[in-house]
Design an enzyme around this catalytic site. Structure first.
Site, PDB file in Angstrom:
ATOM      1  N   HIS A 110       1.041  -1.085  -0.035  1.00 50.77           N
ATOM      2  CA  HIS A 110      -0.053  -0.138  -0.026  1.00 50.77           C
ATOM      3  C   HIS A 110       0.743   1.306  -0.015  1.00 50.77           C
ATOM      4  O   HIS A 110       1.063   1.809   0.927  1.00 50.77           O
ATOM      5  CB  HIS A 110      -0.816  -0.097   1.127  1.00 50.77           C
ATOM      6  CG  HIS A 110      -2.084   1.014   1.207  1.00 50.77           C
ATOM      7  ND1 HIS A 110      -3.305   0.565   0.866  1.00 50.77           N
ATOM      8  CD2 HIS A 110      -2.025   2.415   1.100  1.00 50.77           C
ATOM      9  CE1 HIS A 110      -3.997   1.642   0.752  1.00 50.77           C
ATOM     10  NE2 HIS A 110      -3.405   2.790   0.581  1.00 50.77           N
ATOM     11  N   HIS A 162       1.238   4.903  -2.318  1.00 51.97           N
ATOM     12  CA  HIS A 162       0.582   5.720  -3.648  1.00 51.97           C
ATOM     13  C   HIS A 162       2.002   6.082  -4.333  1.00 51.97           C
ATOM     14  O   HIS A 162       2.755   6.570  -3.382  1.00 51.97           O
ATOM     15  CB  HIS A 162      -0.170   6.636  -3.042  1.00 51.97           C
ATOM     16  CG  HIS A 162      -1.495   6.170  -2.669  1.00 51.97           C
ATOM     17  ND1 HIS A 162      -2.520   5.803  -3.477  1.00 51.97           N
ATOM     18  CD2 HIS A 162      -1.860   5.710  -1.337  1.00 51.97           C
ATOM     19  CE1 HIS A 162      -3.533   5.331  -2.812  1.00 51.97           C
ATOM     20  NE2 HIS A 162      -3.273   5.317  -1.554  1.00 51.97           N
ATOM     21  N   HIS A 167      -9.882   0.872  -1.808  1.00 49.74           N
ATOM     22  CA  HIS A 167      -9.672   1.487  -0.433  1.00 49.74           C
ATOM     23  C   HIS A 167     -11.272   1.185  -0.122  1.00 49.74           C
ATOM     24  O   HIS A 167     -12.287   1.715  -0.389  1.00 49.74           O
ATOM     25  CB  HIS A 167      -9.576   2.755  -0.671  1.00 49.74           C
ATOM     26  CG  HIS A 167      -7.956   3.205  -0.946  1.00 49.74           C
ATOM     27  ND1 HIS A 167      -7.416   2.661  -1.810  1.00 49.74           N
ATOM     28  CD2 HIS A 167      -7.132   3.918  -0.267  1.00 49.74           C
ATOM     29  CE1 HIS A 167      -6.315   3.128  -1.826  1.00 49.74           C
ATOM     30  NE2 HIS A 167      -5.770   4.078  -0.923  1.00 49.74           N
ATOM     31  N   GLU A 219     -11.757   2.781   6.146  1.00 53.99           N
ATOM     32  CA  GLU A 219     -10.875   3.565   6.921  1.00 53.99           C
ATOM     33  C   GLU A 219     -11.775   4.534   7.236  1.00 53.99           C
ATOM     34  O   GLU A 219     -12.049   5.193   8.353  1.00 53.99           O
ATOM     35  CB  GLU A 219      -9.470   4.169   5.970  1.00 53.99           C
ATOM     36  CG  GLU A 219      -8.754   4.942   6.982  1.00 53.99           C
ATOM     37  CD  GLU A 219      -7.708   5.635   6.112  1.00 53.99           C
ATOM     38  OE1 GLU A 219      -6.620   5.815   6.779  1.00 53.99           O
ATOM     39  OE2 GLU A 219      -8.042   6.041   5.031  1.00 53.99           O
ATOM     40  N   ASP A 268       1.212   4.115   3.095  1.00 53.89           N
ATOM     41  CA  ASP A 268       0.310   4.946   2.205  1.00 53.89           C
ATOM     42  C   ASP A 268       0.919   5.892   1.284  1.00 53.89           C
ATOM     43  O   ASP A 268       1.297   6.041   0.266  1.00 53.89           O
ATOM     44  CB  ASP A 268      -0.480   5.411   3.582  1.00 53.89           C
ATOM     45  CG  ASP A 268      -1.991   5.762   2.827  1.00 53.89           C
ATOM     46  OD1 ASP A 268      -2.342   5.565   1.724  1.00 53.89           O
ATOM     47  OD2 ASP A 268      -2.872   6.159   3.553  1.00 53.89           O
ATOM     48  N   ASP A 269       1.230   7.042   2.170  1.00 51.09           N
ATOM     49  CA  ASP A 269       1.696   8.301   1.577  1.00 51.09           C
ATOM     50  C   ASP A 269       2.999   8.889   2.602  1.00 51.09           C
ATOM     51  O   ASP A 269       2.594   9.907   3.372  1.00 51.09           O
ATOM     52  CB  ASP A 269       0.564   9.392   1.365  1.00 51.09           C
ATOM     53  CG  ASP A 269      -0.436   8.901   0.323  1.00 51.09           C
ATOM     54  OD1 ASP A 269      -0.039   8.967  -0.877  1.00 51.09           O
ATOM     55  OD2 ASP A 269      -1.473   8.527   0.818  1.00 51.09           O
TER      56      ASP A 269
END
Length: 348
Positions: free
Chosen positions: A26, A28, A210, A213, A291-292
């Site tokens: 995961h 991005h 996604h 969350e 994630d980021d």
């Protein structure tokens, strides 16, 4: 000292998480960018960055409401704007690979929406070719095996998602392993994207939307029922519904849990509140992801470190988390087998 020059772990001392072999499922595309790269590229082209991406980095974020998500998305869009040339794209992919290698990564599935870059790079097909070529080059230079997940944006029309699903299907077996759906879960209708996921499913691609969350268990059910999810981007709030969590366990759906972003976006108040122990006790397959990192300030090994500290996880549990990340991946069998064997060696 071992023959390879490394120091063995002292009895009772926690092992280094940087050397724990793992898969990253995961991450991005733009969000993988190094902060220093963002600053350098912005300065090169005279792009004004908000203070939250310069002096106040990492930014203070929240997604408690749509206004908070909009601020988060604006920062992401600003970061995307600094990628102006093919060399910029190649640099981003290479540096993402280097960072994962430094964190013990053996396999990376990087997620990208080609339509967000199409106007600058000659269309979605040409941009996808560029990313895949950059990934092959990064593998040769770092040794990290990589693949791409093409993700649609749920704030755009579902027909756009079908176009991207057909694009992903075109590259199935040629570097693209999955199809996803990202952006604010509270926007749009998840069921409207079922057609796109059906296209990807027919092509044999991993389905990884996604869900679970920013929205709770009901949204997870939609992802399972309507999109036929094989993995859930996040999915952490399935912990709130024991029956749903049991369904996830029984069906073998993996959860891509990103603790640092969960807290940064206000899903949980602190890292001790991230319900990883609940998921593991239920028998769920969990793959920790960053994630980021550009916006949340923490990369892959950091997710393992924060969960070790927050929940007093043993090295055996951390090793099993790493194994689950490998098993839930679309890595080739030789990469999987070698990585799993090396996880066992990490524990010895």
């Amino acid at each position: 000292m071992r023959v390879d020059g490394s120091e063995p772990a002292r009895e009772g001392a926690p092992r280094s998480l940087d050397t724990l072999p793992k898969a990253h499922l995961h991450l991005h595309f733009t969000g993988s960018m190094r902060h220093e790269t963002l600053l350098e590229l912005a300065e090169r082209d005279g792009i004004a960055l908000p203070d939250s991406l310069v002096s106040e980095w990492p930014p203070q974020l929240s997604a408690a409401d749509e206004k908070g998500w909009f601020r988060f998305q604006r920062l992401y869009d600003v970061a995307r704007s600094v990628l102006r040339t093919e060399d910029d794209v190649r640099r981003l992919v290479l540096e993402a690979a280097e960072d994962d290698v430094r964190d013990g990564g053996r396999w990376l599935e990087i997620q990208v929406d080609p339509s967000g870059y199409a106007a600058r790079f000659g269309g979605i097909t040409r941009f996808t070719d560029l990313v895949l070529d950059a990934a092959r080059d990064a593998t040769e230079r770092t040794g990290l095996d990589m693949a791409v997940i093409i993700a649609a944006n749920r704030t755009r029309h579902p027909l756009d998602a079908r176009t991207l699903a057909r694009l992903a299907a075109q590259y199935a077996g040629r570097g693209v392993v999955g199809f996803g759906l990202s952006n604010d879960e509270r926007r749009g209708s998840t069921s409207d994207f079922a057609g796109a996921f059906a296209i990807a499913e027919r092509a044999g691609l991993l389905l990884a939307p996604h869900g679970g969350e920013l929205r709770g268990p009901d949204h997870v059910r939609l992802c399972l029922d309507d999109l036929h999810a094989d993995r859930l981007g996040h999915g952490v709030r399935a912990s709130e519904d024991p029956a749903l969590l049991d369904r996830i366990v029984q069906s073998g759906v993996a959860l891509e849990v990103c603790p640092t972003s969960n807290v940064a976006l206000g899903v949980y108040t602190d890292l001790t509140s991230v319900p990883l122990p609940t998921l593991l006790e239920a028998g769920a397959t969990v793959a920790l992801g960053a994630d980021d990192p550009l916006l949340f300030g923490s990369r892959l090994a950091g997710q393992y470190a924060t969960m070790r500290a927050a929940h007093d996880l043993s090295d055996e549990t951390l090793a099993e988390l790493a194994r689950m990340s490998v098993r839930a991946s679309r890595a080739p069998s030789d990469v999987r087998d070698k990585t799993l064997a090396d996880i066992d060696l990490w524990l010895e």
